[in-house]
Scaffold this motif. Structure first.
Motif, short mmCIF file in Angstrom:
data_model
loop_
_atom_site.label_atom_id
_atom_site.label_comp_id
_atom_site.label_asym_id
_atom_site.label_seq_id
_atom_site.Cartn_x
_atom_site.Cartn_y
_atom_site.Cartn_z
N ARG A 84 0.85 -1.20 0.00
CA ARG A 84 0.00 0.00 0.00
C ARG A 84 0.88 1.25 0.00
O ARG A 84 0.51 2.29 -0.51
CB ARG A 84 -0.95 0.03 1.20
N ASN A 85 2.06 1.11 0.59
CA ASN A 85 2.98 2.24 0.67
C ASN A 85 3.86 2.33 -0.57
O ASN A 85 3.76 3.28 -1.34
CB ASN A 85 3.85 2.14 1.92
N THR A 86 4.73 1.34 -0.76
CA THR A 86 5.57 1.34 -1.96
C THR A 86 5.69 -0.09 -2.48
O THR A 86 5.55 -1.05 -1.73
CB THR A 86 7.00 1.88 -1.70
N ASN A 87 5.98 -0.18 -3.79
CA ASN A 87 6.06 -1.47 -4.48
C ASN A 87 7.04 -1.30 -5.65
O ASN A 87 7.04 -0.25 -6.29
CB ASN A 87 4.64 -1.81 -4.98
N PRO A 88 7.87 -2.31 -5.94
CA PRO A 88 8.89 -2.14 -6.99
C PRO A 88 8.33 -1.83 -8.38
O PRO A 88 8.91 -1.00 -9.10
CB PRO A 88 9.61 -3.50 -7.01
N THR A 89 7.23 -2.47 -8.78
CA THR A 89 6.68 -2.21 -10.12
C THR A 89 6.11 -0.79 -10.17
O THR A 89 6.31 -0.06 -11.15
CB THR A 89 5.57 -3.24 -10.46
N VAL A 90 5.43 -0.41 -9.10
CA VAL A 90 4.85 0.93 -9.03
C VAL A 90 5.98 1.98 -9.05
O VAL A 90 5.88 3.01 -9.71
CB VAL A 90 3.98 1.06 -7.77
N LYS A 91 7.07 1.68 -8.35
CA LYS A 91 8.19 2.62 -8.29
C LYS A 91 8.80 2.83 -9.68
O LYS A 91 9.16 3.95 -10.05
CB LYS A 91 9.26 2.14 -7.32
N ALA A 92 8.93 1.75 -10.46
CA ALA A 92 9.49 1.89 -11.82
C ALA A 92 8.61 2.80 -12.67
O ALA A 92 9.10 3.65 -13.42
CB ALA A 92 9.63 0.51 -12.47
N PHE A 93 7.29 2.65 -12.53
CA PHE A 93 6.35 3.53 -13.25
C PHE A 93 6.55 4.99 -12.82
O PHE A 93 6.65 5.90 -13.66
CB PHE A 93 4.91 3.07 -13.00
N GLU A 94 6.61 5.22 -11.51
CA GLU A 94 6.78 6.60 -11.01
C GLU A 94 8.09 7.20 -11.52
O GLU A 94 8.14 8.37 -11.93
CB GLU A 94 6.78 6.60 -9.46
N ASP A 95 9.15 6.39 -11.53
CA ASP A 95 10.45 6.89 -11.98
C ASP A 95 10.43 7.26 -13.46
O ASP A 95 11.02 8.25 -13.88
CB ASP A 95 11.54 5.85 -11.74
N LYS A 96 9.75 6.46 -14.25
CA LYS A 96 9.69 6.75 -15.70
C LYS A 96 9.01 8.10 -15.94
O LYS A 96 9.51 8.93 -16.68
CB LYS A 96 8.97 5.61 -16.44
N VAL A 97 7.87 8.31 -15.28
CA VAL A 97 7.15 9.57 -15.48
C VAL A 97 7.95 10.74 -14.90
O VAL A 97 8.03 11.82 -15.50
CB VAL A 97 5.73 9.51 -14.87
N ARG A 98 8.57 10.51 -13.75
CA ARG A 98 9.39 11.56 -13.11
C ARG A 98 10.47 12.04 -14.07
O ARG A 98 10.68 13.24 -14.24
CB ARG A 98 10.03 10.98 -11.84
N LEU A 99 11.16 11.11 -14.74
CA LEU A 99 12.22 11.48 -15.67
C LEU A 99 11.64 12.21 -16.87
O LEU A 99 12.22 13.19 -17.36
CB LEU A 99 12.98 10.23 -16.12
#
Ligand SMILES: *Cc1c(COP(=O)(O)O)cnc(C)c1O
Length: 395
Positions: free
Chosen positions: A59-74
């Motif tokens: 619910r807090n953080t997850n590796p697949t979700v983090k990769a998505f966030e990083d892609k959009v962040r960049l």
């Protein structure tokens, strides 16, 4: 983080992809695990306190979700990003995380329907004052902001008449007033526009639309400075509107072709808009790429492409005219969505402004015969031929 615009396509493909993946996988795995186990309690403690990278509970953080966030962040050239289950999940998390009783929000009348509901129905319950200005009246927005404002919320281009606001000009006004400037960049996408470069503090997306691009996953994401993102993340981990790992995977895969899709959609939408403008059954076309569009110069200054969204008003101004037109289109889903590989059409009466009466829509400058057209990635000539044969019903 500085972003070289030329590298957008490369970032779509490679941005945010973890360097090392389990079993030498080349694709980001869908990590469905709810929790992450630790044999060493001290490591567990350090991860839990954020002193070491890792995940505790999805619910807090997850590796697949983090990769998505990083892609959009960049892609948005941002320091940090966090996500939510839907666009509205991230918009409401952003507003509720950053606003307190007594604060004032300034925004425009043409925000997305759900956002508008937050402004008109919910925020005042928490004693947050909302001022909604005419979307293209920049002086009025500047005056409202100067009157004191905690958060300035913008959207450009808007739904469904594709109005354009001058993000740099209004972000500067927001800065002068000490406001947090938030921009919904869903329609433009990071390929066509980067609000942070124009002075915004936060940029957010309904990833459900262009980022995912295939109309098969819901999601929302917000990017910007660490301090604001931390606050939104903290609120979202508690309200629980977390992005699902499977949806994050579909969105990640979608973004890999974002630049190709947007290039095609920019090109087709302009050609379709020009065709419609010259058609005798069409009264008016709304597309920022047309010289006739009142926001054309602003759009040309802040966008690298004018996007895939357009709308048009039929000469026969009734919902009945729309009723006759839509079933004749061969290459368009009639549906309440946008930004997908398939062309999607719909009148505001059943999509963005479903909650309004015909009178309310008229007051908002939304004619009953308006058709919102989300250009897909089909061949441009086929889309134009399809519209031509469908519009023949009026001649
Ligand atoms: C669709 C949309 C939203 C809401 O996104 P959901 O993913 O449907 O919650 C917000 N802003 C804009 C501009 C949209 O088009």
């Amino acid at each position: 983080m500085t972003q070289n615009r030329k590298s957008t396509g490369t970032l779509c493909v490679w941005g945010g992809e973890p360097i090392e993946m389990a079993e030498q996988a080349t694709q980001v795995p869908v990590v469905h695990s709810v929790s992450f186990g630790y044999t060493d309690v001290d490591t567990w403690l350090q991860v839990a306190k954020g002193e070491q990278p890792g995940h505790i509970y999805s619910r807090n953080t997850n590796p697949t979700v983090k990769a998505f966030e990083d892609k959009v962040r960049l892609l948005e050239g941002a320091e940090a990003a966090t996500s939510a289950a839907t666009g509205m999940g991230i918009i409401s998390s952003t507003l509720f995380a950053l606003l307190c009783p007594g604060d004032r929000v300034v925004s425009v009348k043409d925000t997305y329907g759900g956002t508008n509901k937050l402004f008109t129905e919910f925020l005042h319950r928490y004693n947050v004052d909302v001022t909604l200005c005419d979307t293209t009246d920049h002086e009025a927005i500047e005056a409202a902001v100067a009157g004191g404002c905690r958060l300035l919320y913008l959207e450009s281009p808007t739904n469904p008449t594709v109005k354009v606001v001058d993000i740099a000009r209004l972000a500067a006004a927001g800065k002068r007033a000490g406001a947090i400037v938030v921009v919904d960049n869903t329609f433009a996408t990071p390929v066509n526009q980067n609000p942070l470069e124009l002075g915004a503090d936060l940029v957010l997306h309904s990833a459900t639309k262009y980022l995912g691009g295939h109309a098969d996953a819901l999601g929302g994401v917000v990017c910007g400075k660490n301090e604001w993102i931390e606050a939104v993340y903290h609120y979202r981990e508690i309200n629980g509107a977390t992005l699902d790992p499977m949806a994050a995977y579909l969105l990640l895969r979608g973004i890999k072709t974002l630049h190709l899709r947007i290039r095609q959609q920019n090109q087709s939408a302009l050609a379709v808009a020009r065709f419609l403008e010259s058609h005798p059954a069409v009264e008016q076309v709304f597309y920022p790429g047309l010289d006739s569009h009142p926001g054309h110069d602003i759009a040309a200054g802040q966008m690298r492409g004018f996007g895939g969204m357009l709308s048009f008003m039929l000469k026969e101004n009734s919902l009945d005219a729309v009723r006759r037109l839509l079933p004749r289109l061969r290459y368009a889903h009639a549906a309440a969505n946008l930004g997908a590989v398939e062309t999607i059409v719909g009148p505001p009466a059943t999509t963005s402004h479903v909650e309004c009466s015909p009178q309310e829509r008229a007051c908002m400058g939304i004619p009953e015969s308006l058709v919102r057209y989300s250009t897909g990635i089909e061949e441009t000539a086929d889309l134009i031929a399809d519209l031509e044969q469908a519009l023949a019903v009026f001649t």
